[in-house]
Structure formats: structure tokens, C-alpha cells
Design an enzyme around this catalytic site. Structure first.
Site, PDB file in Angstrom:
ATOM      1  N   TYR A  57       0.848  -1.135   0.034  1.00 22.21           N
ATOM      2  CA  TYR A  57      -0.095  -0.094   0.028  1.00 22.21           C
ATOM      3  C   TYR A  57       0.938   1.161   0.035  1.00 22.21           C
ATOM      4  CZ  TYR A  57      -3.729  -3.143   1.840  1.00 22.21           C
ATOM      5  OH  TYR A  57      -4.518  -4.131   1.921  1.00 22.21           O
ATOM      6  N   LEU A 206     -18.093  -3.154   3.288  1.00 21.47           N
ATOM      7  CA  LEU A 206     -19.105  -2.108   2.690  1.00 21.47           C
ATOM      8  C   LEU A 206     -19.165  -2.196   1.259  1.00 21.47           C
ATOM      9  CD1 LEU A 206     -18.422   0.787   5.449  1.00 21.47           C
ATOM     10  CD2 LEU A 206     -20.214  -1.192   5.347  1.00 21.47           C
ATOM     11  N   ARG A 208     -16.797  -1.792  -0.918  1.00 18.76           N
ATOM     12  CA  ARG A 208     -15.938  -0.721  -1.475  1.00 18.76           C
ATOM     13  C   ARG A 208     -16.519   0.686  -1.590  1.00 18.76           C
ATOM     14  NH1 ARG A 208     -11.782  -3.750  -3.062  1.00 18.76           N
ATOM     15  NH2 ARG A 208     -12.247  -5.780  -4.067  1.00 18.76           N
ATOM     16  N   GLY A 209     -17.508   0.865  -0.426  1.00 20.38           N
ATOM     17  CA  GLY A 209     -18.124   2.060  -0.292  1.00 20.38           C
ATOM     18  C   GLY A 209     -19.819   1.986  -0.958  1.00 20.38           C
ATOM     19  N   LEU A 211     -22.386   0.033  -0.571  1.00 22.82           N
ATOM     20  CA  LEU A 211     -23.378  -0.313  -0.081  1.00 22.82           C
ATOM     21  C   LEU A 211     -23.836   0.827   1.195  1.00 22.82           C
ATOM     22  CD1 LEU A 211     -22.268  -4.040   0.907  1.00 22.82           C
ATOM     23  CD2 LEU A 211     -23.623  -3.432  -0.854  1.00 22.82           C
TER      24      LEU A 211
END
Length: 318
Positions: A57, A206, A208-209, A211
Site C-alpha cells: 500500500y 461495505l 468498496r463504499g 453499500l
């Protein structure tokens, strides 16, 4: 007091809702270091002390960020990081690696960036098709013996590989995407883990946002957001999957909670051997996510949410 789950027969105790740190350094566009450190500070204050990072990352800068936040509180944070996806300092991609020498080198480099002498949970990020899992896990077992690693894990591993790895050294946790729109693990992975006594950590809980109901069209994402390349965030997929997010929103409104809390509560209700690591750059979203661990859904709510998968999901995960 944060709700605690225990991962694996080794009983690694972690908060049910941890913090995925990836987005603070990569993939979701530029971010602010001071703001990210503030989120990590607040996470510590409210008991969200299961922090997940990886060497790739950034690359590398996410571990440095987490290492800075760990200063003075290392013994009160459960630290997870990963190796195996090889990248260069300028972001180059060098493929997947799992050879024993690479594992040892990667661990030492992560320890230095994190400013610590041990990693609580060390995952193989992705499986190296050129290296037998027995070699990789054998190297991880050596790191455990040396005291550099406390527990080992795998990420995105299939049931057969999990079994082979577990025969070499006990695997404490497997990390894979799991949410209301990504339920592949229910077929083979979760039953295997439960038979072997291995815990599960859900990343992207979630969706990747998606939901949360905040992403309705591609223009809701920044131009440098990697989700624009993800099949589930094409125009067609967003339109087709909207019904799923809408139903979560309706249920959340009825319960007077947020869609994110509804989705996380459903996930955590799938077993007391499951922890989730949603990511965020915002303190208010962090607090919202952590509070979801205390939300108990009714049988009717669980049934309505679980039935959403029957609507189908357009677009592959990657």
C-alpha cells in the site's frame, strides 16, 4: 468497551470492527497525512485497535503511516500487515512472490517501516502460483519461532490451499472480501475455516463504499479513484446494482441507523469468528462503523438483507 471476537483456535482477540488502512495511502486518490493520523488516533481512543495494512500500500508509505501512529501505544494495538504483492518505490508492479527468502526479507522491511519488533498477524497477501504454499508457510513458521510474528494468515486463499497451509503451521485467520454483495466465501471458504478452527477477517465489508448508498454514478468518484477500473463500478453495473443499495437504505431508515451500519451488522451476525476491517479517512465514518458492532438485527431484518443476493450482482469483484 469494544466488542471482541477471537480468531482461530489460538484465540487472537481483536475488536469486531477494525480499521483497514489501505485507502489512507493508495487507490482512492490523494489523502491528507495529518487527517489520516487523526483517524488512527481516534480509532485508538474508541477501542478500534485492530489495524490492517500491507507493504504494497503506497507502496510502503502506509506501513510508515501506521508505524507513526503506533508510537507509544504498540502493545495496545493488534497489528496486521501483509507481504507477497511485490511493488517498487515508484509504484511498479513486480508480481506475486512467496519464496522463503522473500518472506524473510519482506518481514524485516515491514518491521523497520512499522517501527516495531513484531507483527501480530502476518498474512500472505496473494498466493504465489510458482511457490508451494508449504515453502511460504514454512518461512512464516520460522518467523513465529524467531518472535518476529505472533500469528500467521492468508488472504484470498482457496479451501485446498488453506488446508495445506494449516498442516504446516496453524493458520489463525484468512482475509477475503465479504459483504452483502460479495458472498463467495460462504460456499467453500467459511465451512473449511470453521472445520479447521480458523478465524475470518472481511475486507471491503461495505462493498468498496457502494453499500453505503453514497455512490450512485461514476462521477461520484474522484478521477484518480481505482474503482473507476473495477467492473462493479461501470455505468451498467452501478445502475443494475442500485436496487441492492436502495433496499439496504430502506431498512436502515426504518431502523434509524445508517446503511453502512446495517451492512456491517449483517456481516458480523454471520458468526462470532468474523471480524471486519472497513476503511475510512473520516472520523465520523470511523465512529459510525465501530458503533455497528453493537447493533443487533432482528430475524426479519436478517432475512430481508440475506435475500438481496437473489437479485444478483452485476460485475466481477476485480
Amino acid at each position: 468497551m469494544a466488542r471482541i471476537v477471537k480468531l482461530g483456535r489460538q484465540g487472537l482477540a481483536v475488536p469486531a470492527v477494525g480499521l483497514g488502512c489501505m485507502g489512507m495511502s493508495d487507490f482512492y486518490g490523494a489523502s491528507d497525512r495529518a487527517a489520516n493520523l487523526a483517524v488512527l488516533d481516534r480509532a485508538f481512543e474508541i477501542g478500534c485497535t485492530f489495524w490492517d495494512t500491507a507493504d504494497m500500500y503506497g507502496p510502503f508509505t502506509n506501513e510508515e503511516l501506521v508505524g507513526q501512529a503506533l508510537a507509544g501505544r504498540r502493545d495496545r494495538v493488534t497489528l496486521a500487515t501483509k507481504f507477497g504483492v511485490s511493488r517498487g518505490a515508484n509504484g511498479e508492479w513486480f508480481g506475486i512472490k512467496g519464496g522463503a527468502d522473500y518472506v524473510r526479507q519482506a518481514c524485516d522491511a515491514s518491521l523497520k517501516r512499522l517501527g516495531t519488533d513484531h507483527i501480530d498477524l502476518y498474512y500472505q497477501h496473494r498466493l504465489d502460483p510458482e511457490t508451494p504454499i508449504e515453502e511460504t508457510v514454512g518461512a512464516l513458521a520460522e518467523l513465529v519461532t524467531a518472535g518476529k510474528v505472533r500469528y500467521i494468515g492468508l488472504s484470498e486463499a482457496d479451501p485446498e490451499t488453506i488446508e495445506r497451509a494449516h498442516r504446516v503451521h496453524p493458520v489463525t485467520a484468512v482475509q477475503t472480501e465479504y459483504s452483502l454483495w460479495s458472498r463467495d466465501v460462504e460456499e467453500g471458504v467459511l465451512p473449511t475455516l470453521r472445520r479447521l478452527g480458523i478465524g475470518f477477517v472481511a475486507y471491503s465489508p461495505l462493498g468498496r463504499g457502494f453499500l453505503t448508498g453514497q455512490i450512485r454514478k461514476r462521477s461520484d468518484l474522484r478521477p484518480d479513484d481505482w474503482r473507476l477500473e473495477n467492473p462493479r463500478f461501470s455505468d451498467e453495473a452501478l445502475a443494475a446494482n442500485a436496487a441492492l443499495a436502495d433496499e439496504i437504505g430502506r431498512l436502515a431508515a426504518e431502523r434509524k441507523v445508517t446503511p453502512a451500519q446495517m451492512a456491517l451488522a449483517w456481516l458480523l451476525a454471520q458468526g462470532d469468528d468474523i471480524a471486519a476491517i472497513p476503511g475510512t479517512r473520516h472520523i465520523e465514518r470511523l465512529e459510525e462503523n465501530v458503533a455497528a458492532a453493537e447493533l443487533t438485527l432482528t430475524e426479519a431484518e436478517m432475512a430481508r438483507l440475506s435475500a438481496l443476493i437473489a437479485q444478483g450482482v452485476v460485475g466481477s469483484r476485480y
